[in-house]
Design an enzyme around this catalytic site. Structure first.
Site, PDB file in Angstrom:
ATOM      1  N   CYS A 116       0.853  -1.389   0.027  1.00 53.22           N
ATOM      2  CA  CYS A 116      -0.040   0.021  -0.139  1.00 53.22           C
ATOM      3  C   CYS A 116       0.841   1.327  -0.050  1.00 53.22           C
ATOM      4  O   CYS A 116       0.417   2.360  -0.561  1.00 53.22           O
ATOM      5  CB  CYS A 116      -0.828   0.122   1.110  1.00 53.22           C
ATOM      6  N   HIS A 282      -3.819   7.127   1.518  1.00 53.87           N
ATOM      7  CA  HIS A 282      -4.165   5.714   0.907  1.00 53.87           C
ATOM      8  C   HIS A 282      -5.299   4.989   1.402  1.00 53.87           C
ATOM      9  O   HIS A 282      -5.772   5.184   2.577  1.00 53.87           O
ATOM     10  CB  HIS A 282      -2.952   4.662   1.515  1.00 53.87           C
ATOM     11  N   ASN A 312     -10.134  -0.537  -1.871  1.00 51.34           N
ATOM     12  CA  ASN A 312      -8.779  -0.419  -1.619  1.00 51.34           C
ATOM     13  C   ASN A 312      -7.913  -1.081  -2.853  1.00 51.34           C
ATOM     14  O   ASN A 312      -7.882  -2.156  -3.277  1.00 51.34           O
ATOM     15  CB  ASN A 312      -8.445  -1.063  -0.333  1.00 51.34           C
TER      16      ASN A 312
HETATM   17  N1  COA Z   1     -19.059  -9.961   5.788  1.00 52.71           N
HETATM   18  C1  COA Z   1     -19.800 -10.264   7.048  1.00 52.71           C
HETATM   19  N2  COA Z   1     -19.042 -10.587   7.888  1.00 52.71           N
HETATM   20  C2  COA Z   1     -17.563 -10.561   7.893  1.00 52.71           C
HETATM   21  C3  COA Z   1     -16.842 -10.216   6.965  1.00 52.71           C
HETATM   22  C4  COA Z   1     -17.796  -9.790   5.665  1.00 52.71           C
HETATM   23  N3  COA Z   1     -17.288  -9.447   4.430  1.00 52.71           N
HETATM   24  N4  COA Z   1     -15.657 -10.119   7.130  1.00 52.71           N
HETATM   25  C5  COA Z   1     -15.618 -10.775   8.223  1.00 52.71           C
HETATM   26  N5  COA Z   1     -16.761 -11.060   8.839  1.00 52.71           N
HETATM   27  C6  COA Z   1     -17.087 -11.327  10.395  1.00 52.71           C
HETATM   28  C7  COA Z   1     -16.206 -12.237  10.965  1.00 52.71           C
HETATM   29  O1  COA Z   1     -16.026 -13.394  10.525  1.00 52.71           O
HETATM   30  C8  COA Z   1     -16.441 -11.954  12.220  1.00 52.71           C
HETATM   31  O2  COA Z   1     -17.509 -12.982  12.632  1.00 52.71           O
HETATM   32  P1  COA Z   1     -17.647 -13.470  14.142  1.00 52.71           P
HETATM   33  O3  COA Z   1     -17.891 -12.525  15.011  1.00 52.71           O
HETATM   34  O4  COA Z   1     -18.931 -14.231  14.077  1.00 52.71           O
HETATM   35  O5  COA Z   1     -16.446 -14.111  14.327  1.00 52.71           O
HETATM   36  C9  COA Z   1     -16.988 -10.487  12.276  1.00 52.71           C
HETATM   37  O6  COA Z   1     -17.507 -10.219  11.152  1.00 52.71           O
HETATM   38  C10 COA Z   1     -15.864  -9.532  12.817  1.00 52.71           C
HETATM   39  O7  COA Z   1     -14.781  -9.737  12.239  1.00 52.71           O
HETATM   40  P2  COA Z   1     -13.502  -8.890  12.622  1.00 52.71           P
HETATM   41  O8  COA Z   1     -12.234  -9.344  11.480  1.00 52.71           O
HETATM   42  O9  COA Z   1     -13.139  -8.741  13.764  1.00 52.71           O
HETATM   43  O10 COA Z   1     -14.088  -7.584  11.996  1.00 52.71           O
HETATM   44  P3  COA Z   1     -13.720  -6.157  12.270  1.00 52.71           P
HETATM   45  O11 COA Z   1     -14.793  -5.182  12.663  1.00 52.71           O
HETATM   46  O12 COA Z   1     -12.164  -5.924  12.637  1.00 52.71           O
HETATM   47  O13 COA Z   1     -13.562  -5.575  10.581  1.00 52.71           O
HETATM   48  C11 COA Z   1     -12.092  -4.984   8.712  1.00 52.71           C
HETATM   49  C12 COA Z   1     -12.762  -6.249   9.646  1.00 52.71           C
HETATM   50  C13 COA Z   1     -11.224  -6.069   7.933  1.00 52.71           C
HETATM   51  C14 COA Z   1     -13.156  -4.309   7.998  1.00 52.71           C
HETATM   52  C15 COA Z   1     -11.400  -4.172   9.757  1.00 52.71           C
HETATM   53  O14 COA Z   1     -10.462  -4.829  10.780  1.00 52.71           O
HETATM   54  C16 COA Z   1     -10.327  -3.174   8.913  1.00 52.71           C
HETATM   55  O15 COA Z   1     -10.848  -2.602   8.164  1.00 52.71           O
HETATM   56  N6  COA Z   1      -9.236  -3.604   9.360  1.00 52.71           N
HETATM   57  C17 COA Z   1      -8.182  -2.888   8.385  1.00 52.71           C
HETATM   58  C18 COA Z   1      -8.005  -3.459   7.206  1.00 52.71           C
HETATM   59  C19 COA Z   1      -7.224  -2.618   6.077  1.00 52.71           C
HETATM   60  O16 COA Z   1      -7.395  -1.462   6.214  1.00 52.71           O
HETATM   61  N7  COA Z   1      -6.522  -3.140   5.334  1.00 52.71           N
HETATM   62  C20 COA Z   1      -5.289  -2.814   4.592  1.00 52.71           C
HETATM   63  C21 COA Z   1      -4.567  -2.097   4.820  1.00 52.71           C
HETATM   64  S1  COA Z   1      -3.629  -1.148   3.966  1.00 52.71           S
END
Ligand code: COA
Length: 355
Positions: A116, A282, A312
């Site tokens: 990124c 980004h 992204n």
């Molecule tokens: N749709 C529905 N549910 C989803 C899902 C999706 N696409 N992806 C994950 N889940 C579920 C998980 O399985 C989990 O379920 P559970 O509670 O039953 O186990 C629940 O949602 C929460 O998962 P979690 O990974 O803890 O969610 P979160 O609140 O952290 O959100 C992201 C996930 C990825 C959106 C968030 O962590 C994020 O944006 N992180 C930064 C990522 C990023 O910016 N990456 C690029 C960096 S350059």
């Protein structure tokens, strides 16, 4: 010593729009979940077998070169940032040279793998080459064809819903106008958490780094002394051939490192957050950008967000957003533009540009 200016900029996104509702047809997810956690409404996917990271990069590059008012053949160095290259090797730098039809110049081509923050790293590298007088027309591209390498089953939903395809490019040249161009760049990395956001296989690691992984993965390598494979059946069956991400960990690091590296750039130049006319983060996640905006006390018209429409796009996200802002008239002559990125590695960086 001259400064480096962006003499031309362009972007390309594929035609095909993939909405959150489209994804609900192939995996267990919802539009509400995706929008609430990431702000993303839709993203673009390239035309498989017709478009690649290289071809999209070439389309963006053609616009940047044309806007710079030079002939393609005058490009004297190419820097290509991507995490989704067409080939394992050679890199997209030489492929885009061929795609643009400028192999005759035999200009150097460099691929950088900084995910990124690849574009910000590329900008800093180009800046040093131009300042030193080594090159005068550097083409810098960030491009990604993520849709070829994502897990479209429910297993991969936490990663897959976030990413989209696209490309952005700039043509960089020296400028003697005092105070104009790239004022400063700052690059950082910390490999401690390399596996928290990674695309591990295919790779030549042979299981060596397994101890650093949250999930202690046994990749089922054989004991053969020679001829080990980069990818085996076990990895394919168990989905170890796709990107993985520990989302919450990444989120926490990102909201710490973005403000840090921006403040570092401002401190170096004696400027303040109120001096920033346009902040181009980004496009990792709208929630991350909003957090950073609040932390720095920036108003809505000081920040450009387009993750809602493109997802992204990793190395392409900063130049796509910068180009959109420029085309919309939101970046004007004399403006102070701040670029910042954070991503896998972890690697992060910032740049301040007087437009
Ligand atoms: N749709 C529905 N549910 C989803 C899902 C999706 N696409 N992806 C994950 N889940 C579920 C998980 O399985 C989990 O379920 P559970 O509670 O039953 O186990 C629940 O949602 C929460 O998962 P979690 O990974 O803890 O969610 P979160 O609140 O952290 O959100 C992201 C996930 C990825 C959106 C968030 O962590 C994020 O944006 N992180 C930064 C990522 C990023 O910016 N990456 C690029 C960096 S350059």
């Amino acid at each position: 010593m001259p400064n480096t200016k962006i003499a031309g900029i362009g972007y390309y996104v594929p035609e095909k729009v993939v909405t959150n509702d489209d994804l609900t047809k192939i995996m267990d997810t919802t539009d509400e979940w995706i929008q609430e956690r990431t702000g993303i409404r839709e993203r673009r996917y390239g035309k498989k077998h017709k478009e690649t990271t290289t071809t999209m990069g070439a389309r963006a590059a053609e616009i940047a070169i044309q806007r710079a008012g030079i002939a393609k053949e005058e490009v004297d160095f190419i820097i290509f940032a991507t995490l989704s290259p067409d080939y394992y090797f050679p890199g997209c730098g030489v492929l885009v040279q061929r795609e643009l039809g400028i192999t005759g110049s035999e200009a150097g081509a460099l691929d950088i793998r900084n995910q990124c923050s690849g574009f910000v790293y590329g900008l800093s590298i180009a800046d040093q080459f131009i300042k030193s007088g080594m090159y005068r027309n550097i083409l810098l591209i960030g491009s990604e064809m993520h849709s070829m390498g994502l897990d479209f089953s429910t297993r991969g939903r936490n990663v897959t819903v976030i990413f989209g395809d696209g490309a952005g490019a700039v043509l960089l040249q020296p400028t003697d106008e005092p105070g104009k161009g790239i004022l400063t760049t700052h690059l950082h990395s910390n490999g401690t958490y390399a596996e928290k956001l990674a695309f591990i296989n295919p790779g030549a690691h042979g299981g060596y780094h397994a101890a650093h992984q949250e999930e202690q993965v046994d990749y089922h390598y054989s004991d053969a002394e020679y001829g080990e494979m980069f990818v085996n059946e076990y990895m394919v069956e168990n989905g170890y051939i796709f990107p993985n991400m520990e989302g919450q960990f990444v989120f926490k690091m990102a909201v710490q490192k973005f403000p840090e590296v921006i403040m570092e750039a401002l401190a170096k130049t004696g400027l303040q957050t109120s001096d920033i006319n346009m902040f181009i983060p980004h496009q990792a996640n709208l929630r991350i950008s909003q957090f950073v905006q609040r932390k720095l006390g920036l108003s809505d018209d000081q920040v450009w967000n387009n993750i809602q429409r493109f997802g992204n796009t990793t190395a392409a996200s900063v130049p796509i957003a910068l180009c959109e802002a420029y085309e919309a008239g939101a970046v004007k002559e004399g403006d102070l533009v701040c670029l910042a990125a954070f991503g896998s590695g972890f690697t992060w960086g910032s740049a301040l540009i007087r437009w």
